[in-house]
Design an enzyme around this catalytic site. Structure first.
Site, mmCIF file in Angstrom:
data_model
loop_
_atom_site.group_PDB
_atom_site.id
_atom_site.type_symbol
_atom_site.label_atom_id
_atom_site.label_comp_id
_atom_site.label_asym_id
_atom_site.label_seq_id
_atom_site.Cartn_x
_atom_site.Cartn_y
_atom_site.Cartn_z
ATOM 1 C CB ILE A 1 1.413 -13.180 2.878
ATOM 2 C CG1 ILE A 1 0.341 -12.089 2.795
ATOM 3 C CG2 ILE A 1 0.846 -14.457 3.474
ATOM 4 C CD1 ILE A 1 -0.836 -12.457 1.874
ATOM 5 C CB ILE B 1 -2.979 4.755 9.476
ATOM 6 C CG1 ILE B 1 -3.958 5.125 8.355
ATOM 7 C CG2 ILE B 1 -1.742 4.074 8.911
ATOM 8 C CD1 ILE B 1 -4.588 3.952 7.635
ATOM 9 C CE LYS C 1 9.723 4.532 7.411
ATOM 10 N NZ LYS C 1 11.079 4.177 7.846
ATOM 11 C CE LYS D 1 -13.310 1.756 7.925
ATOM 12 N NZ LYS D 1 -14.583 2.369 7.417
ATOM 13 C CD GLU E 1 -8.432 -8.503 -0.052
ATOM 14 O OE1 GLU E 1 -8.487 -8.898 -1.219
ATOM 15 O OE2 GLU E 1 -7.912 -9.171 0.867
HETATM 16 MO MO1 MOS Z 1 -6.740 -12.449 -0.184
HETATM 17 S S1 MOS Z 1 -7.489 -12.816 -2.058
HETATM 18 O O1 MOS Z 1 -7.990 -12.661 0.891
HETATM 19 O O2 MOS Z 1 -5.350 -13.311 0.029
#
Ligand code: MOS
Length: 719
Positions: free
Chosen positions: A462, A600, A604, A672, A676
């Protein structure tokens, strides 16, 4: 793990396609014979639909069909069981009865041979209603609020223990509804290939989940539904479920027997694909004279719709963020005549952290303690909620890195006392926490005789750079240049991946790529014999064995460590703001975000992810505010002129730093999530900085100049 000879990491493997317009998003496709659908929405917030006059629309040029509740073919999965009047609570069910549940709910779908004709015809729809008395104000409906799933209240230790503390504060914090508003509008093209076979090009965060949901709604075998979503222009949670416009397009395609494209207009994006719920919170927090927390009580009331009990879970952060024996959380939701809220980046943690991290800041002033010192005094070495050890936690490193970079020592603890170039200047800090999740996923890896590696996985990208992450991981394991790697994704016929949500995809799909590539490399090494080289020449080995390709398909999932350890990612945001003393304008001066999210994998895209989250947090802090005119139950600022999000001129230099220490347990890469935590805490960091600059505390977001100028009113209103 190195980063493929480039210390800054790989550039986006699909970047050139995105910037040259050759990356096709769902609405960019044009199957033969495609026609266009537009929705017409209700102009009341609650009531009964009596009639829809479709005559003028039907006679308008190019119109192929007008579908309403009254002539809509039955949607198999939405039929009520015999004897039932109402469907089970859950997502909105398209056209299943004549009830109006929110303003803008579709009352008609108009299909025409051009978008403009469909749009024009939709303006000719005339609906009549029997209007009911709607309720769209959260504050007016606190009394109706109830605990979702009956689990609203929990206490660890003593109830409301903060009240017994020597130093304590109790304050209310409010966030408005915020809308995801990704740049790409939600859109779908639906095509029936046979009466029981469906193909959709659809904006979704998970093609397999969309396939599952559509199979349930249309009662089709899953394998008869093909879902394509190769490129997604942002979603932030708004594309985690099938919404009514998707069902509308699919039904319309059935009616007109042609592929139908339906793209929401920007104003529909405010009513049709969810939002972060308007939420009131109250924190009581107390500490002893040494700054040790005695108790936290975190209450919240959030809005939901009448048809779905949406449980954002905003109070959970107060249970795990700090070492504190006595924590009480109370959460309720109030059902309003509005569309359902949904998950929006950081979901409940972002909401809850604004309150908790603001309250902690207030406590630091009461104690005359540096806010970072206060956090370190209450640092949780093990998960206070489960008692389990953390799989990894380097948040102290993050505090130090961020403080050093922003020059925290220059902060004046005395609020409202520092003026630079005529602007009140201040610093703020906030932490962020989010569970580190790893789900299961499958990846197919194929090495062909031209030395090209193809990775296939159904996962949606996404925007965070999933394909780049996959190529980075594979290049590292295989020891080949990333240019030789082809990534196929966003297609439901490819191997399983969960939705791109919950910051879990690098840990999940990245692990599957890692495992598939390790397995494939081993196959080559075995084929080559003699234990094989550490750097096999894949093309040569295939040639030597007269093979065109070698492949592997691996399912990868977490181990028992997931039960033994509490797994979280952490962030800390440092902000410097300038506030104009006469206009109340807040100027972001500097931002330093530090993430503790393990190793990481793709530096980038990781940096971009953190910067994007910080910008979204600045919008949350200073601008975003969904305004309902309660007389009509209508959102009035449903456009980008009136609903403000940050633009380039609002954004200072943002530094994204990483602790970059691998988590030993979550997966073999030690990676990880970070999507969010990039946002979580940012709004509190900004408003804490505004307080430090001005001595004025705005507890109701967004922190707009009017509230700073009228802060006496704000104080009175909030307490
Ligand atoms: Mo997110 S709120 O898990 O797209």
């Amino acid at each position: 793990m190195k980063s493929n000879n480039n210390p800054k990491g790989l550039s986006r493997v699909d970047g050139r396609r995105k910037v040259t317009g050759t990356a096709w998003y769902s609405a960019d496709y044009k199957p033969a014979g495609m026609v266009y659908a537009v929705l017409a929405g209700s102009t009341i917030a609650k009531g009964t639909l009596l009639s829809v006059d479709t005559k003028a629309a039907e006679q308008a040029p190019g119109v192929l069909a007008v579908i309403t509740h009254f002539n809509c073919p039955a949607i198999p999965g939405y039929q009520l069981e015999a004897g039932k009047k109402e469907p089970e609570k859950g997502t909105y069910k398209f056209f299943y009865n004549n009830r109006i549940l929110f303003y803008g709910q579709p009352v008609a779908v108009v299909v025409a041979n051009s978008f403009e004709r469909a749009l024009y015809a939709s303006s000719l729809i005339k609906a009549t209603y029997k209007a009911g008395e709607h309720q769209t104000s959260l504050r007016d409906n606190f009394g109706k609020a109830f605990p979702p799933n009956g689990t609203g209240l929990t206490t660890r230790g003593t109830d409301d223990a903060w009240k017994t503390a020597a130093y304590k504060i109790e304050q209310e914090y409010v966030i408005p509804s915020e809308v995801h508003n990704p740049m790409e509008l939600h859109g779908i093209i639906a095509q029936w290939d046979a009466p029981d076979k469906l193909t959709v090009w659809d904006k979704t965060q998970g093609v397999k989940d969309t396939q599952d949901e559509l199979a349930g709604i249309f009662k089709l075998p899953k394998e008869n539904i093909q879902v394509n979503s190769e490129f997604v222009g942002g979603a932030f949670g708004s594309a985690l479920q099938v919404w009514q416009h998707e069902v509308a397009a699919i039904i319309a395609a059935k009616v007109v027997k042609k592929p139908v494209k339906l793209v929401l207009a920007r104003d529909d994006m405010f009513t049709s694909v969810g939002y972060r719920p308007h939420t009131w919170q109250k924190i009581g927090i107390g500490a002893d004279e040494n700054g040790k927390l005695v108790g936290i009580t975190h209450e919240a009331i959030g809005q939901t719709s009448t048809y779905e009990d949406f449980d954002e879970g905003p109070v959970g952060v107060s249970r795990s963020m700090y070492a504190c024996s006595n924590v009480t959380t109370r959460y309720k939701i109030a059902a309003l005549d509005v569309g359902s809220p949904t998950w929006m980046r950081g979901p409940g943690e972002a909401t809850g952290t604004f309150a908790l991290e603001s309250a902690l800041d207030e406590l630091s002033y009461l104690l005359h303690t540096d806010p970072i010192d206060l956090r370190i005094k209450n640092y949780a070495e093990t998960d206070p909620e489960s008692g389990k050890p953390f799989s990894s936690k380097f948040l102290k490193d993050a505090y130090q890195m961020g403080a050093d970079h922003i020059g925290w020592h220059e902060r004046n603890q005395q609020p409202g006392a520092t003026i630079q170039d005529g602007w009140l200047t201040g610093y703020g800090v906030s932490g962020g926490i989010f569970g580190a999740y790893r789900d299961h996923a499958s990846v197919k890896a194929v090495m062909s005789s031209d030395g090209k590696l193809t990775l296939s996985c159904s996962v949606s990208d996404i925007g965070p750079g999933t394909s780049t992450m996959m190529a980075s991981v594979a290049a590292e394991v295989m020891g080949i240049p990333a240019q030789n790697i082809i990534v196929k994704l966003g297609d439901s016929s490819l191997p399983y991946a969960p939705q791109q949500g919950g910051s879990s995809i690098t840990a999940t799909v990245g692990s599957a790529v890692n495992d598939a590539c390790a397995n494939l490399k081993e196959k080559f090494q075995q084929l080559a014999g003699n234990g094989g080289s550490d750097h096999p020449d894949y093309a040569q080995i295939l040639k030597d064995h007269k093979l065109l390709q070698l492949d592997t398909a691996i399912e990868s999932k977490g181990g028992p460590e997931g039960d033994k350890y509490a797994m979280y990612s952490w962030s800390v945001h440092f902000v410097k703001v300038k506030v104009h003393p006469t206009t109340g304008v807040v100027k972001m001066d500097r931002v330093v975000c530090v993430a503790d999210c393990g190793h990481i994998v793709s530096p980038k895209t990781a940096r971009s992810q953190i910067i994007g989250g910080a910008i979204m947090g600045i919008g949350m802090a200073l601008m975003e505010d969904t305004v309902i005119d309660h007389r009509y139950g209508k959102i009035v600022n449903n456009n980008f002129a009136d609903y403000h999000v940050p633009v380039n001129a609002d954004i200072p230099q943002i530094e994204a730093l990483f602790v970059n220490k691998p988590d030993p347990y979550i997966n073999s890469m030690g990676a990880k999530g970070m999507g969010e935590i990039a946002l979580i805490g940012m709004a509190a960091a900004v408003s804490n900085a505004v307080y430090n600059a001005t001595g004025k505390r705005v507890r109701e977001l967004p922190v707009t100049p009017d509230k700073l100028l009228q802060s006496d009113l704000v104080e009175a209103h909030s307490s």
